[in-house]
Design a protein around this motif. Sequence first.
Motif, PDB file in Angstrom:
ATOM      1  N   LEU A   1       0.881  -1.148   0.035  1.00 14.80           N
ATOM      2  CA  LEU A   1      -0.174   0.017  -0.007  1.00 14.80           C
ATOM      3  C   LEU A   1       0.881   1.256  -0.111  1.00 14.80           C
ATOM      4  N   LYS A   2       0.327   2.312  -0.782  1.00 10.22           N
ATOM      5  CA  LYS A   2       1.078   3.449  -0.696  1.00 10.22           C
ATOM      6  C   LYS A   2       1.013   4.160   0.781  1.00 10.22           C
ATOM      7  N   TRP A   3       2.057   4.450   1.351  1.00 15.41           N
ATOM      8  CA  TRP A   3       2.003   5.109   2.688  1.00 15.41           C
ATOM      9  C   TRP A   3       2.256   6.496   2.470  1.00 15.41           C
ATOM     10  N   ARG A   4       1.506   7.232   3.516  1.00 15.62           N
ATOM     11  CA  ARG A   4       1.671   8.692   3.673  1.00 15.62           C
ATOM     12  C   ARG A   4       1.418   8.952   5.352  1.00 15.62           C
ATOM     13  N   TYR A   5       1.968  10.118   5.421  1.00 15.06           N
ATOM     14  CA  TYR A   5       1.862  10.441   6.914  1.00 15.06           C
ATOM     15  C   TYR A   5       0.373  11.002   6.937  1.00 15.06           C
ATOM     16  N   GLY A   6      -0.147  10.643   8.218  1.00 15.93           N
ATOM     17  CA  GLY A   6      -1.483  11.194   8.592  1.00 15.93           C
ATOM     18  C   GLY A   6      -1.339  12.668   8.842  1.00 15.93           C
ATOM     19  N   THR A   7      -2.472  13.528   8.879  1.00 14.62           N
ATOM     20  CA  THR A   7      -2.407  14.964   9.218  1.00 14.62           C
ATOM     21  C   THR A   7      -3.225  15.086  10.204  1.00 14.62           C
ATOM     22  N   GLY A   8      -3.039  16.359  10.965  1.00 14.65           N
ATOM     23  CA  GLY A   8      -4.204  17.133  11.819  1.00 14.65           C
ATOM     24  C   GLY A   8      -3.763  16.773  13.354  1.00 14.65           C
ATOM     25  N   TYR A   9      -2.805  15.860  13.594  1.00 19.00           N
ATOM     26  CA  TYR A   9      -2.618  15.328  14.924  1.00 19.00           C
ATOM     27  C   TYR A   9      -1.106  15.934  15.521  1.00 19.00           C
TER      28      TYR A   9
ATOM     29  N   TYR B   1      -9.237  11.204  18.270  1.00 14.71           N
ATOM     30  CA  TYR B   1      -9.519  11.921  16.837  1.00 14.71           C
ATOM     31  C   TYR B   1     -10.502  11.351  16.078  1.00 14.71           C
ATOM     32  N   THR B   2     -11.274  11.838  15.029  1.00 12.30           N
ATOM     33  CA  THR B   2     -11.806  10.934  14.035  1.00 12.30           C
ATOM     34  C   THR B   2     -10.898  11.166  12.729  1.00 12.30           C
ATOM     35  N   ILE B   3     -10.748   9.864  11.914  1.00 13.01           N
ATOM     36  CA  ILE B   3      -9.825   9.911  10.925  1.00 13.01           C
ATOM     37  C   ILE B   3     -10.627   9.633   9.570  1.00 13.01           C
ATOM     38  N   ASN B   4     -10.745  10.445   8.604  1.00 12.72           N
ATOM     39  CA  ASN B   4     -11.324  10.441   7.311  1.00 12.72           C
ATOM     40  C   ASN B   4     -10.401   9.389   6.458  1.00 12.72           C
ATOM     41  N   SER B   5     -11.291   9.208   5.224  1.00  7.76           N
ATOM     42  CA  SER B   5     -10.420   8.389   4.435  1.00  7.76           C
ATOM     43  C   SER B   5      -9.200   9.025   3.697  1.00  7.76           C
ATOM     44  N   SER B   6      -8.692   9.843   3.792  1.00  6.64           N
ATOM     45  CA  SER B   6      -7.727  10.816   3.503  1.00  6.64           C
ATOM     46  C   SER B   6      -6.742  10.707   4.446  1.00  6.64           C
ATOM     47  N   ALA B   7      -6.716  10.116   5.645  1.00  2.00           N
ATOM     48  CA  ALA B   7      -5.873   9.880   6.755  1.00  2.00           C
ATOM     49  C   ALA B   7      -5.845  11.451   7.491  1.00  2.00           C
ATOM     50  N   PHE B   8      -6.716  12.097   7.417  1.00  2.00           N
ATOM     51  CA  PHE B   8      -6.603  13.414   8.012  1.00  2.00           C
ATOM     52  C   PHE B   8      -7.230  13.233   9.401  1.00  2.00           C
ATOM     53  N   ALA B   9      -6.686  13.684  10.253  1.00  2.00           N
ATOM     54  CA  ALA B   9      -7.375  13.465  11.866  1.00  2.00           C
ATOM     55  C   ALA B   9      -7.859  14.889  12.032  1.00  2.00           C
TER      56      ALA B   9
END
Length: 326
Positions: free
Chosen positions: A95-103, A282-290
């Motif tokens: 899977l393509k990894w990315r950093y989550g954001t918002g936290y 936090y809630t997390i959406n499908s774009s990994a935004f917290a």
Amino acid sequence: MPLRPGQNTPFDIALQDGRSRKEWMLTLSGEPVRDTMSDDANNIYIRNVGKKIGDFDEQRDWRGGMGNEYFNDDPSAFFHGSCYSLAKGHLLPPLKWRYGTGYRTVYSNLVDSKSWRSLYGDSKYITVAVTTGAITADACWVYIRRRGNPSDLTLELCSDSGGNPDTVLKTATVSTSTITDVLSVFYKFDWTGTQALSGATTYHIKLYGGSTSNETSHWDIAVDIGTSLSKTSSDGSSWTAASFSTQIRIVDAEIARRWFFYGDGTNFYTVSKRDTGNSDHYTINSSAFATEITSTGLGAVTGRPILINGTHFFPQGEADVIRRWN
């Protein structure tokens, strides 16, 4: 007529196709010459240990992981790349990894595609202009790659003057004693203390090699060729606009905490267990935004929560009752 060894015949070579059982008789003219062809530029290595002509190398196990250059050294490993290799007989793209954001507070210009630029000659110094937003900067991550045996690699966080780097605010270095391999590394340049950066101010991340920086011994850094926020210099004082941007990630100070992820099949949540202090929810959406949930009065969560019929239950340790939220 068939051609056999020792047979007296005007033909020199007999060819068969293996199916029609026909033979083609050939006569050589002149002096036969044997020639060979090779292409070392492609670096193709064929293992010949215990093999005969017609055998080929086949690899069905990659559990040895990344970093193995020669097949003979470890037939279960591979040289370089990103892949899922734990299933025997299968090599799959991850899977393509990315950093989550918002936290946490972060500035990042990382993109999926990366090109490389070398720090020597006219581009011994490379800087990138950034407007980070308000952040108490603790470190900067950069993709780097070692070539040969170069001098130390230096990163500087600088102020801006007329579009060029000016006063050095923070400095961090790395040497070949730390980066011992030639594979690329996402390296954390961790300067001493922190630096407060203002929201609407331009800063620079400048990288350069030392005195031993040439074609065979230098550092490479990852860049984005889709933007052009970087400049290059041979001496660190006279700058030329470049058609790329250094890829960086500036972060605030890390918080010692563990994350517990949970959900109900529709919504996805995470809650932290800090070494000290209250937890984060936090809630997390499908774009990994917290998105932080700030009105829970959560306290210090000590274990994994559960979600039943829309109600969240958070363990608080043996001495406290379980908190709930809906």
